[in-house]
Design a protein around this motif. Sequence first.
Motif, PDB file in Angstrom:
ATOM      1  N   GLY A 233     -15.349 -10.497 -18.862  1.00  0.00           N
ATOM      2  CA  GLY A 233     -16.219  -9.401 -19.294  1.00  0.00           C
ATOM      3  C   GLY A 233     -17.328  -9.209 -18.277  1.00  0.00           C
ATOM      4  O   GLY A 233     -18.089 -10.129 -18.011  1.00  0.00           O
ATOM      5  N   MET A 234     -17.376  -8.019 -17.666  1.00  0.00           N
ATOM      6  CA  MET A 234     -18.380  -7.746 -16.628  1.00  0.00           C
ATOM      7  C   MET A 234     -19.485  -6.860 -17.200  1.00  0.00           C
ATOM      8  O   MET A 234     -19.441  -6.476 -18.371  1.00  0.00           O
ATOM      9  CB  MET A 234     -17.701  -7.064 -15.426  1.00  0.00           C
ATOM     10  CG  MET A 234     -16.530  -7.835 -14.833  1.00  0.00           C
ATOM     11  SD  MET A 234     -16.976  -9.261 -13.827  1.00  0.00           S
ATOM     12  CE  MET A 234     -17.554  -8.477 -12.318  1.00  0.00           C
ATOM     13  N   ARG A 235     -20.453  -6.477 -16.378  1.00  0.00           N
ATOM     14  CA  ARG A 235     -21.600  -5.705 -16.845  1.00  0.00           C
ATOM     15  C   ARG A 235     -21.571  -4.244 -16.415  1.00  0.00           C
ATOM     16  O   ARG A 235     -22.405  -3.461 -16.843  1.00  0.00           O
ATOM     17  CB  ARG A 235     -22.890  -6.381 -16.378  1.00  0.00           C
ATOM     18  CG  ARG A 235     -22.998  -7.836 -16.811  1.00  0.00           C
ATOM     19  CD  ARG A 235     -22.789  -7.995 -18.312  1.00  0.00           C
ATOM     20  NE  ARG A 235     -23.756  -7.248 -19.079  1.00  0.00           N
ATOM     21  CZ  ARG A 235     -24.835  -7.751 -19.661  1.00  0.00           C
ATOM     22  NH1 ARG A 235     -25.060  -9.050 -19.614  1.00  0.00           N
ATOM     23  NH2 ARG A 235     -25.678  -6.994 -20.313  1.00  0.00           N
TER      24      ARG A 235
ATOM     25  N   GLY B 199     -26.645  -6.372  -9.395  1.00  0.00           N
ATOM     26  CA  GLY B 199     -27.430  -7.593  -9.614  1.00  0.00           C
ATOM     27  C   GLY B 199     -27.208  -8.241 -10.975  1.00  0.00           C
ATOM     28  O   GLY B 199     -27.252  -9.467 -11.116  1.00  0.00           O
ATOM     29  N   MET B 200     -26.952  -7.415 -12.008  1.00  0.00           N
ATOM     30  CA  MET B 200     -26.822  -7.986 -13.352  1.00  0.00           C
ATOM     31  C   MET B 200     -25.553  -8.839 -13.495  1.00  0.00           C
ATOM     32  O   MET B 200     -25.403  -9.568 -14.476  1.00  0.00           O
ATOM     33  CB  MET B 200     -26.840  -6.856 -14.385  1.00  0.00           C
ATOM     34  CG  MET B 200     -27.050  -7.297 -15.819  1.00  0.00           C
ATOM     35  SD  MET B 200     -28.434  -8.439 -16.045  1.00  0.00           S
ATOM     36  CE  MET B 200     -29.825  -7.343 -15.865  1.00  0.00           C
ATOM     37  N   GLU B 201     -24.673  -8.782 -12.509  1.00  0.00           N
ATOM     38  CA  GLU B 201     -23.476  -9.635 -12.573  1.00  0.00           C
ATOM     39  C   GLU B 201     -23.821 -11.123 -12.402  1.00  0.00           C
ATOM     40  O   GLU B 201     -22.953 -11.967 -12.588  1.00  0.00           O
ATOM     41  CB  GLU B 201     -22.420  -9.195 -11.559  1.00  0.00           C
ATOM     42  CG  GLU B 201     -21.910  -7.763 -11.748  1.00  0.00           C
ATOM     43  CD  GLU B 201     -21.255  -7.468 -13.098  1.00  0.00           C
ATOM     44  OE1 GLU B 201     -20.824  -8.423 -13.787  1.00  0.00           O
ATOM     45  OE2 GLU B 201     -21.191  -6.277 -13.464  1.00  0.00           O
ATOM     46  N   VAL B 202     -25.068 -11.446 -12.085  1.00  0.00           N
ATOM     47  CA  VAL B 202     -25.427 -12.875 -12.114  1.00  0.00           C
ATOM     48  C   VAL B 202     -25.261 -13.407 -13.538  1.00  0.00           C
ATOM     49  O   VAL B 202     -24.946 -14.579 -13.738  1.00  0.00           O
ATOM     50  CB  VAL B 202     -26.857 -13.188 -11.583  1.00  0.00           C
ATOM     51  CG1 VAL B 202     -26.969 -12.878 -10.103  1.00  0.00           C
ATOM     52  CG2 VAL B 202     -27.927 -12.479 -12.392  1.00  0.00           C
ATOM     53  N   GLU B 203     -25.442 -12.547 -14.529  1.00  0.00           N
ATOM     54  CA  GLU B 203     -25.219 -12.971 -15.923  1.00  0.00           C
ATOM     55  C   GLU B 203     -23.744 -13.349 -16.108  1.00  0.00           C
ATOM     56  O   GLU B 203     -23.423 -14.358 -16.745  1.00  0.00           O
ATOM     57  CB  GLU B 203     -25.639 -11.844 -16.882  1.00  0.00           C
ATOM     58  CG  GLU B 203     -25.644 -12.229 -18.360  1.00  0.00           C
ATOM     59  CD  GLU B 203     -24.284 -12.165 -19.046  1.00  0.00           C
ATOM     60  OE1 GLU B 203     -24.046 -12.982 -19.949  1.00  0.00           O
ATOM     61  OE2 GLU B 203     -23.442 -11.318 -18.678  1.00  0.00           O
TER      62      GLU B 203
END
Length: 552
Positions: A46-48, A448-452
Motif C-alpha cells: 500500500g503506497m501513498r 516524500g510521504m513514501e517514507v511512511e
Amino acid sequence: MAEIDGATLIARSLKEQGVEQVYGIVGIPVVPVASACQREGIKFFGMRNEQAASYAAQAASYLTGRPQVCLTVSGPGMVHAIAGLANAQSNCWPMLVLGGASDIDQNGMGAFQEAPQVEAARPFSKYAHAVERVERIPYYIEQAVRTSLYGRPGPAYLDLPGDIITGHVEEEEVVWKPRVPAPPRTLADPAAVRAAIDLLKMAERPLVVVGKGMAWSRAEEEVRAFVDKSGLPFLPTPMGKGVVPDDHPSSVAAARTYALQNTDVVLLLGARLNWILHFGLPPRWSPDLKVIQVDIAAEEIGTNVPAAVGLVGDGRAVVHQLNEVLDEERWQYPAETLWWSGLRNKIAQGKATSDELMASEAVPMNYYRALREIRDAIPRDAIIASEGANTMDIGRQVLPNFFPRTRLDAGSFGTMGVGLAYAIAAAATFPDRRVICLEGDSAFGFSGMEVETACRYELPITFVILNNNGIGGGPNVHDTNPLTASPRAYTGQAHYEKVIEAFGGKGYFVERPEEIRPALDAAARSKMPSLINIMIDINANRKKQQFAWLTH
Ligand SMILES: Cc1ncc(C[n+]2csc(CCOP(=O)(O)OP(=O)(O)O)c2C)c(N)n1
Ligand SMILES: [Mg+2]
C-alpha cells in the motif's frame, strides 16, 4: 458447478503470469482485487500516491525481469499512474497497470470517477485495453504481460470496471492462459556481426557505450567478456552502470566528454542516441562518427545518426555473437595507442579535480565531500536509487556501481519523484541488499510521504538528502512574496529528517563532514529506515566542465 468472481480470476491470472508484487492504493472498485492477490500469495504494498506506486512497480519489473503490477482506483488514481506509464515507456521498462474503472452498466451516465482511462493510457503504453467480460480476464492479462515483456519492453494498461471485478462466471467458461515464457532471444544477422567487428578493427579511436538495455537483457557476463577480449575502452549510460564494474581498467567514464567528442567508431550496446547521449551529433560527437548499433528494436537503428552497422536482436544473444567472432579472429585493440593515452590523461585530470573537492573540510560542505563518505561506507553490491539535478549527476560520478541493475535514477524521462519508490521496490525485491536512496531536497519532496511506506513495511532503506534549500540551491532568505521569492527556493535548513521520525524511522541532521559516517553506519545496523539530512553549500556546484551535463 463452481463459480469464480472477477477479483479472484484477476489474482489467479496474475499469479500464473509470475506477478509477485503489487504496488497500489485501494478504494472503489479495487479493494477486492488487492485482497484476492494477497489470498493467492502475491505481496501487496500500500503506497501513498499512485505516481509512486507506478514507479515502484516498474522498478520491481526491471529488477525481477517480469512485469509487476500497479493497482489503482478509477479516475484520479488511474490518472496519477499515467506518470508511471510515461516513465516506463521512456525507460523501455515493462510493467502492468491495472486501473479500476466505473461499472460498464453506468458508462456515459456520469458515474463515480468515470473517465476515458483507456484513451488516456494509450499514448504512454505499449498496450491498453478494457476487460469487457469476466471469463476473458486471463486472456487479457496474458496478452498485456506478453506485450509488455516481449521485444522492446514497455508498460501495459488494463481497465477493470467494477462490475467485472465483482462479476461471477462458471469456472468452465473461463478462457485460461498459461504463463508467458521468458522472451525468445533473437540473433542478429551473422553478416552484420562480422561487419561490426571489421569496422571496429579499422577504427583508430573506438569506443563502446553500455546502455541499460544490456542490464535488462542480463547480458553482464557477455559484455564483460567482450570488454576483456576486445580491449576496447567503454563507458556506461547512467543505468548501464554496473553491467561492467565501474572499477574495470577499461572504463573511461571519467573522460566521458573527451571520449564522445573524439571517437571515430562507437559501438552502442543497448543504448539509444537520445538526449542522454547528445543525439550522436556535433559538437558533442565527431561529424565523421560511425555508429554500430545493437538494439532489440529494429526501428531504433539509425535514430539521429544513420547506422554504419545495425545489429537487431536480444542484447545478451548479440554480444555473444560478437564474442564468437572475436574468439575466431583473436583480435584485440592495442593497449598502447594515442587514443588510450589521451583518455588516460583526461581521466587523471578529472580525478585530480574531484579528489581536491572530496578532500575539502569546508563547512558548509560541497557535494563531493558529502558523497565521498557515502562512497566509502556502502558495500559493493549496494543498490543506489537517486534523483535531483546536481545531487544525481555528481552522485553518478562519485558513487561507483559494481553489479548490474544497482543504479536506478531519473532515467530517460528525467522524472523527479521516482527515487523513494525505486528504493522501496529495491528493498522489497532484495531484502538482503543495502539500499541507498540519494535525494536532492527538491526531488525528495515529490514522493516524500513514501517514507511512511518504507517504515510500515520495515524496509531498512538509508535515505540521504543533500539539502541546499531548493532546486539547484536556494537562497538563505525567507521570502513569502510570490512576486519576489526565488522560484527555486524551498524552506531554508528544512528538517526533513523529522518526517521519518513520525513513523518510527530514525532521522539525522548533519552539517559537518565527520558526522556523516557515524550516521551511515548506524543506519546500516538499523532494522528500520533512516533519513540523513545533510546540509550542503547553497552555492556548491559540479566541477567545471566543457559542457554542462544537459540534464534539465
Ligand atoms: C516531475 C518533474 N518535475 C520537475 C522537474 C524539473 N526538475 C529537474 S531537477 C529538479 C530538482 C533539482 O533540485 P534538487 O532535487 O534539490 O537537487 P539539487 O540540484 O539541488 O542537488 C527539478 C524540480 C523534473 N525533472 N521532473
Ligand atoms: Mg537541492
